[in-house]
Every structure is written in C-alpha cells, then in structure tokens.
Design a protein around this motif. Sequence first.
Motif, PDB file in Angstrom:
ATOM      1  N   TYR A 233       0.836  -1.199   0.000  1.00  0.00           N
ATOM      2  CA  TYR A 233       0.000   0.000   0.000  1.00  0.00           C
ATOM      3  C   TYR A 233       0.875   1.255   0.000  1.00  0.00           C
ATOM      4  N   LYS A 234       0.255   2.357  -0.345  1.00  0.00           N
ATOM      5  CA  LYS A 234       0.895   3.665  -0.246  1.00  0.00           C
ATOM      6  C   LYS A 234       0.220   4.393   0.908  1.00  0.00           C
ATOM      7  N   PRO A 235       0.858   4.438   2.075  1.00  0.00           N
ATOM      8  CA  PRO A 235       0.174   4.980   3.257  1.00  0.00           C
ATOM      9  C   PRO A 235       0.260   6.508   3.335  1.00  0.00           C
ATOM     10  N   TYR A 236      -0.866   7.104   3.728  1.00  0.00           N
ATOM     11  CA  TYR A 236      -0.932   8.534   4.035  1.00  0.00           C
ATOM     12  C   TYR A 236      -1.317   8.667   5.502  1.00  0.00           C
ATOM     13  N   PHE A 237      -0.654   9.546   6.204  1.00  0.00           N
ATOM     14  CA  PHE A 237      -0.856   9.690   7.643  1.00  0.00           C
ATOM     15  C   PHE A 237      -1.629  10.970   7.940  1.00  0.00           C
ATOM     16  N   VAL A 238      -2.700  10.823   8.728  1.00  0.00           N
ATOM     17  CA  VAL A 238      -3.460  11.962   9.247  1.00  0.00           C
ATOM     18  C   VAL A 238      -3.435  11.815  10.764  1.00  0.00           C
ATOM     19  N   GLU A 239      -2.742  12.720  11.452  1.00  0.00           N
ATOM     20  CA  GLU A 239      -2.487  12.551  12.878  1.00  0.00           C
ATOM     21  C   GLU A 239      -2.686  13.856  13.619  1.00  0.00           C
ATOM     22  N   GLY A 240      -3.309  13.775  14.790  1.00  0.00           N
ATOM     23  CA  GLY A 240      -3.466  14.969  15.609  1.00  0.00           C
ATOM     24  C   GLY A 240      -4.709  14.928  16.454  1.00  0.00           C
ATOM     25  N   ASP A 241      -4.993  16.075  17.101  1.00  0.00           N
ATOM     26  CA  ASP A 241      -6.183  16.150  17.947  1.00  0.00           C
ATOM     27  C   ASP A 241      -6.935  17.460  17.809  1.00  0.00           C
ATOM     28  N   ASP A 242      -6.379  18.438  17.071  1.00  0.00           N
ATOM     29  CA  ASP A 242      -7.082  19.703  16.856  1.00  0.00           C
ATOM     30  C   ASP A 242      -8.096  19.511  15.736  1.00  0.00           C
ATOM     31  N   PRO A 243      -9.403  19.653  16.012  1.00  0.00           N
ATOM     32  CA  PRO A 243     -10.407  19.348  14.998  1.00  0.00           C
ATOM     33  C   PRO A 243     -10.234  20.125  13.699  1.00  0.00           C
ATOM     34  N   ALA A 244     -10.002  21.416  13.759  1.00  0.00           N
ATOM     35  CA  ALA A 244      -9.902  22.195  12.522  1.00  0.00           C
ATOM     36  C   ALA A 244      -8.744  21.708  11.659  1.00  0.00           C
ATOM     37  N   THR A 245      -7.602  21.493  12.273  1.00  0.00           N
ATOM     38  CA  THR A 245      -6.444  21.009  11.524  1.00  0.00           C
ATOM     39  C   THR A 245      -6.702  19.619  10.952  1.00  0.00           C
ATOM     40  N   MET A 246      -7.314  18.761  11.766  1.00  0.00           N
ATOM     41  CA  MET A 246      -7.564  17.388  11.320  1.00  0.00           C
ATOM     42  C   MET A 246      -8.566  17.342  10.172  1.00  0.00           C
ATOM     43  N   HIS A 247      -9.585  18.206  10.208  1.00  0.00           N
ATOM     44  CA  HIS A 247     -10.540  18.250   9.093  1.00  0.00           C
ATOM     45  C   HIS A 247      -9.822  18.613   7.799  1.00  0.00           C
ATOM     46  N   GLN A 248      -8.979  19.625   7.835  1.00  0.00           N
ATOM     47  CA  GLN A 248      -8.266  20.037   6.628  1.00  0.00           C
ATOM     48  C   GLN A 248      -7.347  18.909   6.138  1.00  0.00           C
ATOM     49  N   MET A 249      -6.647  18.289   7.064  1.00  0.00           N
ATOM     50  CA  MET A 249      -5.733  17.220   6.674  1.00  0.00           C
ATOM     51  C   MET A 249      -6.486  16.029   6.084  1.00  0.00           C
ATOM     52  N   MET A 250      -7.600  15.644   6.709  1.00  0.00           N
ATOM     53  CA  MET A 250      -8.344  14.492   6.212  1.00  0.00           C
ATOM     54  C   MET A 250      -8.966  14.789   4.861  1.00  0.00           C
ATOM     55  N   ALA A 251      -9.514  15.986   4.686  1.00  0.00           N
ATOM     56  CA  ALA A 251     -10.102  16.342   3.395  1.00  0.00           C
ATOM     57  C   ALA A 251      -9.042  16.283   2.301  1.00  0.00           C
ATOM     58  N   ALA A 252      -7.865  16.836   2.569  1.00  0.00           N
ATOM     59  CA  ALA A 252      -6.796  16.819   1.575  1.00  0.00           C
ATOM     60  C   ALA A 252      -6.347  15.394   1.286  1.00  0.00           C
ATOM     61  N   THR A 253      -6.232  14.582   2.316  1.00  0.00           N
ATOM     62  CA  THR A 253      -5.764  13.210   2.144  1.00  0.00           C
ATOM     63  C   THR A 253      -6.777  12.374   1.371  1.00  0.00           C
ATOM     64  N   MET A 254      -8.037  12.526   1.711  1.00  0.00           N
ATOM     65  CA  MET A 254      -9.043  11.760   0.982  1.00  0.00           C
ATOM     66  C   MET A 254      -9.100  12.183  -0.484  1.00  0.00           C
ATOM     67  N   ASP A 255      -8.990  13.489  -0.743  1.00  0.00           N
ATOM     68  CA  ASP A 255      -8.954  13.928  -2.139  1.00  0.00           C
ATOM     69  C   ASP A 255      -7.814  13.248  -2.882  1.00  0.00           C
ATOM     70  N   ARG A 256      -6.663  13.205  -2.252  1.00  0.00           N
ATOM     71  CA  ARG A 256      -5.503  12.609  -2.907  1.00  0.00           C
ATOM     72  C   ARG A 256      -5.696  11.110  -3.120  1.00  0.00           C
ATOM     73  N   CYS A 257      -6.235  10.417  -2.120  1.00  0.00           N
ATOM     74  CA  CYS A 257      -6.452   8.973  -2.249  1.00  0.00           C
ATOM     75  C   CYS A 257      -7.456   8.662  -3.355  1.00  0.00           C
ATOM     76  N   PHE A 258      -8.548   9.409  -3.395  1.00  0.00           N
ATOM     77  CA  PHE A 258      -9.551   9.119  -4.421  1.00  0.00           C
ATOM     78  C   PHE A 258      -9.081   9.558  -5.806  1.00  0.00           C
ATOM     79  N   ASP A 259      -8.226  10.566  -5.879  1.00  0.00           N
ATOM     80  CA  ASP A 259      -7.589  10.898  -7.164  1.00  0.00           C
ATOM     81  C   ASP A 259      -6.731   9.721  -7.636  1.00  0.00           C
ATOM     82  N   GLU A 260      -5.983   9.134  -6.718  1.00  0.00           N
ATOM     83  CA  GLU A 260      -5.119   8.019  -7.097  1.00  0.00           C
ATOM     84  C   GLU A 260      -5.930   6.786  -7.488  1.00  0.00           C
ATOM     85  N   ILE A 261      -6.999   6.530  -6.758  1.00  0.00           N
ATOM     86  CA  ILE A 261      -7.867   5.402  -7.123  1.00  0.00           C
ATOM     87  C   ILE A 261      -8.432   5.606  -8.521  1.00  0.00           C
TER      88      ILE A 261
END
Length: 791
Positions: A233-261
């Motif tokens: 697999y090609k792993p992407y890491f989303v780590e933290g506890d601040d909700p605002a930061t985590m939302h931005q990171m997860m949105a960006a990561t999911m966009d990238r994963c679904f682009d790759e798929i």
Amino acid sequence: MTEMTTPLSEQELELMNAYWRAANYLSVGQIYLMDNPLLKQPLSKEHIKPRLLGHWGTTPGLNFLYVHLNRIIRNRDLDIVYIAGPGHGGPALVANVWMEGTYSEYYPDVSFDESGMKRLFRQFSFPGGIPSHVAPETPGSIHEGGELGYSISHAYGAVFDNPDLVTACVVGDGEAETGPLATAWHSNKFLNPKRDGAVLPILHLNGYKIANPTVLARISHEELEQLMIGYGYKPYFVEGDDPATMHQMMAATMDRCFDEIAEIQRRARVEGVDERPIWPMIVFRSPKGWTGPKVVDGKPAEGNWRSHQVPFSTVRDNPEHMALLESWLKSYKAEELFTPDGVLLPELQELAPQGKKRMGDIPHANGGLLLKELRMPDFREYGIDVPKPGSVEAEAPKPMARFLRDIMKMNEKAANFRVFGPDETASNRLGELFEETNRTWMAEMIPSDDHLSHNGRVMEILSEHTCQGWLEGYLLTGRHGFFSCYEAFIHIIDSMFNQHAKWLKVTDTEIPWRRPIASLNYFLTSHVWRQDHNGFSHQDPGFIDHVVNKKSSVIRVYLPPDANSLLSVTNHCLRSRNYINVIVAGKQPAWQWLDMESALRHCTSGIGIWEWASNDAGEGEPDVVMACAGDVPTLETLAAVKILRKLAPELKIRVVNVVDLMTLQPKEEHPHGLDDRDFDDMFTTDKPIIFAYHGYPWLIHRLTYRRTNHRNLHVRGYKEEGTTTTPFDMVVMNDLDRFHLVADVVNRVSSLRPKAAYIKQYVRDRLIEHKEYIRKYGEDMPEVRDWRWED
C-alpha cells in the motif's frame, strides 16, 4: 505526515465540524440517555439508562470519517460502502444514518425529530432495542464488527466484480492485531482495477484496546509506514487532535487517495495497463474518546484506555459524574445543531448525499436488491451412467467440477459467480474449472505457474479466514459463490461461520427490509475417512456438529453418497437463498450407486429406503434396519449387508440412506425433518437400527432422541481414533467397518443367537487377518480393496 493543505473553505470547515459535533452528540446520547434528548431541563438520573453498554472510545473517529466520506460522495458522485471494523461502533453508524434521513425511512417510528431522537437513544443497547455493534439492523451495514478481524476481507469481497463500488474500510488498531486481519491485507494482490472496484483501508490508531496499548500504535512512524508499504500500500498519515487542523488534513488526504484510485482505474480501463497497482490507504491517528471528558476522578480519560467503553459508569448515583456528563453533552452545543423540535438544521442536512448515494441506503449493502439468478445448465447432463448399483467407479467431485465450470461460463458476462478455497481447487478434484477460468492473481507471475491470471475467477489464498471473508462480502453485496475446503480445516473459520449464521438468522426472521441473498455453500472433501496418508492431524468431521447448533431456518447439511447425488445436491444449494449449506463428500475413486433419476428422487426426499440393497419388501417388518449417512459409511454398510446375506440369508434387512441429515430431526425442530409417522414407518418402532455415520456418532443420537425407536438405535462413527494408515484400517480403528457392523447386527437381532458364535468368530478372524496383512504389505486386503456390490 500528510502535506498540510486547506481544501476546505472556512464555511465548509465550520459546517463539517458542526456535522461531526452533531454525530458525536447523538452517539453520547445513545450511550447514556433515555429521555430529555435536547437537554431542555437539567439532567437527572431519571434521564439516564440503567445499563451503560455503549463503547465511546472509537466512536468520534468513526463519526469523523463518515462526514468526510459524505463529502467525497457528494463531490465525486461515488458509490461507497462504509465498513466499521472497530467493535461496538454502533452509536456512530446509527447516529450518521439517522442524520442523513435513512434510518427514519427504514424505521418510521424513529422519526427525524425530537421524539425520534428520544426513541433513538432509548433503543440503543437496551432490551427490545438494537445491539451496540454495527449490526444487521443498521441500514448500510454488511459487517457487524462484534467479532474482530474480518473487515478487510469483507471489504475486498464486496468490490470483486463491482467496478463502480468503493468500500471505505475502517480498521481498528485492536482489530489489526488479529490473525485474519493481518492476512487480509494481502487481498490487494487479488484486486484487478480493470473489472473490480476499490478498497480504501483506513487504519484507525487511537492507541488502546480495552485496557492495554495496541501494537501498531506503539511502533515508530517509520516502522508502521514500512509495514504498510510492505503489504503493498501507499500509506498517508493523518495525525493529531485539533479538529480544525484534522478536518483540513483528512479532506486533503481523501482527495488525494480518491484521485489516485481514479487514476489507477483509468489507466487499467482506458489505457489497458495490466499490472498490479499500489493502492493508497490512510493511517488515521486520533485520541481515544476524542472530544470526551479529559479527566474523570483525577485520572486521564480522553486519549487513554479508560475511555474505551464509557468514561464513567456510576453517573446515576454520582452527582459529580452527572455534572460531568451534562457538561460533556453541552460542549457539543446541540442548540446550534438542531431546531427546538429536534430536527437537524437544513444546512447540515445538505452535507449528506441524497437518495441511494447515502451510505445508509446504498443498495450494495442490501445485496438481495441486486441479486440476479445464476444461469445454470441442467445438472443431469453431467451425470455418470450407472447401469446398476456398484457397477461403476468414479471420483464424485469431477462431474460437479464440470457443472461448476459451465456455470462459470454461462455467467461470464454477469460476472456474479466465483469459487473460493485455500489452495485446494485442483486437490479437491475441481480442476476442470480451469478449462474455463484461472486462479485470480495480480502479483508476480513466472512461466511455470499453473493457471494464474489477472482475470481468473477462482479465488485461492492459503487462509480459510480470508476466503470466508471474501465470500461473505461477495454474497452480502448480491452475488453467488462456492467454497471448497479440506474437511478438517474448515474448523479454522468456525467463528466466522457463527457470525454469518447469526446475520442470516436475524435478517431472515426479524428484518423484513433485508432482501434474501444467495446461500453460503461449503463443499468439504478430503474428509476424515480418506486422510489415511496425512494422518491424525487431518482427521476431524466435527464441523457438522458445530453447524447444527445454529437455527434450523438457516443451516442445511448434506452427505451425498455418490457423484450423481452430489450433482443434485449442488444444484439445489446454488439455487437456494439465505442458507448455509454444508456438503460433505469424498474425492477418491469410489463405487457409484444411483443413476441420475434415482439420485434426483433420493436427494429431493433427503432420505429413503434403498430397495435394491434391501430384502424385506413384501415380507412384513425387517429384522434390522441398517442406516447410513456419508459415502464411506454407505460403502461399509453395503459390504456388511453382503456378508449378512451370505452368513444369514434368512435375515430381513432394510437399508436406509440419509442424504439430508436434518431429515432425522422431528419436523417441529427443522423444516426438513420427517414427521413422526413417516420416521416410524421407515425405521420401525421396535426393531434394531444399526446406523453408520460419517461424523461423531453422538450427533445422530442428538438429532433423533425424541423418536419412538431411539432406544434401539446404535450408531457407529468417528470416535477420535486416527493415524497414518490404510483407508480400511481407518474405519476399523473407529469400529465403523463392515465386520463391526455385522457384529452389531448379531448382538441385537435375537433370531441370530443360534448363529452368533460362528458369525462373531468369522468377524474376529477377518479383523485379525486385516491387521496382519496391512502390517506386512502396507495396503488393504484384496477382499476389501477389490470388493464390489453384486446382486
């Protein structure tokens, strides 16, 4: 670490965070509250559930991922099935399915308002309500999560031959420690982007199990990354506890994963790239019990194992805990999320997809809606010509293999049928399947490989767990399958069988909106009586005992005695719905007893008198009934009959063969059971019954204990005696052989007393000769090895 980007506008971020808060609020409400859902008055113990069974620790993470997957569905118009691997994740999925409006459509009494919210809270993990897992009652679920380890294999099974489907599979870090889950990561070596859908694994690290840290959360970032890379697999890491930061990171990561798929699938489907891709996956690290109480009774809660189930369980009797619970609930600011009537604000409702795109309403998660009938040839055309009983030898699975091969061919366009097994398709005499298809394989291939192909439809991996999980996911999303396995090692998936049987029981009898799915069909061969070369480790027929513990509405067990009856049973099982069918038959050359029309009649009845082997017709009641179930017990019974006809020709013998084991139960206990009158007519009410059975003998007693003549029933079967020896010595060691059966008849038929001493001496002599012969020559005596039925 994922590169930080900000794909969400401030408004999107605010709305998604509000949606997540609402889901968390509803999750806490399910775990703790029965009444007062919108906190319109101060909390009191009258509002709180007396039993606190929900698990909070993993719930916020599941809610977080749900809202982000909703965004992906809306933006990309995708079909996504959400699989929640972490145990007891029910509060999260129920909350989200209610928020998207699906839950109230399936359960109108749980309305989309304050009264419905109250009912939502009251029913959770409460008598007469719903389980704490993502159970069959949860719309959108194909994976319960009560028993850990099967999420990844279910996810891949769901997308095989489903090119437009994605499963987002959340793997709990506790679950990741199980053997089935560890092997299932390798499913990516079997996923063809040209014809299959995609799986997005999301490894959710919140650090703890019930009271211990999890392994994957306590290894270094580099080691975990290399582990996932090693799995392919090609792993992407989303780590933290601040909700605002985590939302931005997860949105960006999911966009990238679904682009790759999307790019992987485009290259395979448009450019014809024919190689195994490296699929993306996400490692999502967040605190256990995120957004919950940080400290309870002076001890850490959020981010600690103490938040695993509920942060505090004495809330009804502890005013400090009551105050903490009220403060916790108020922290989500429900007044900003719901109208005074308990309706989710319109701007939040718009964040959910619409109609069948909602993850709670996607048809793939209610596979019976999509199920199409298999196109099947006439099984009778594959039968063996049997001019008279015992005149032909054959390997029973081979005609079935040709039948399965042509089913595969006829359904090639529909792409809705696969055969599964742990590296044993050819060994189990199903090799003729490879005339039509190959084994699925996306990893490296070399010229000397046998029948490997990216487009194969035979699924082999040396993990019964993964085969079972693939098949369950395949069936639950509306397709058909067949699982072949060595009999002794199907026990490896005993617990997985349990869970699927429970799922079918609940969906069949208690959830009318769940449509029937194709049955799960097991073919168990290389069985106990012909594992003489492999020895004791391969000798165990006990899976049948395990199966019959389940509800009679779900399970069926068949013991066809020859090839034509095996064909008839297989045809029936592949056409059935909502059952687990277990078929047991040997693969070695054996005598064939029934022509095709006789086999069809016999299997349709499930049990019957073999008149050609009996001599009591027109003579009144028999002196003895010789019953048999299973191919080797049938052979030994018929051989015993021949000996008795020679030594006691006056003896009236009735031979009864059982194909459908459940006919032995009373009709009140199983729908296939014979009624008492028919059973008494067949087995008599007072004559000895000598029953030769394939498995452990006490199961036959258990199934027949309420029958009139049970006191005269004597059962021979496997009694845990085995070794590396000859085929006939295996039955001798367990007293199932023809000579022991003859002795049983002599001991129980009083009219044979004058001859008893001579017949018993004959039996003893033959058994002594047998032991001496196999020790000298290493094979069975000619009179056994070359025995055949002659009228």
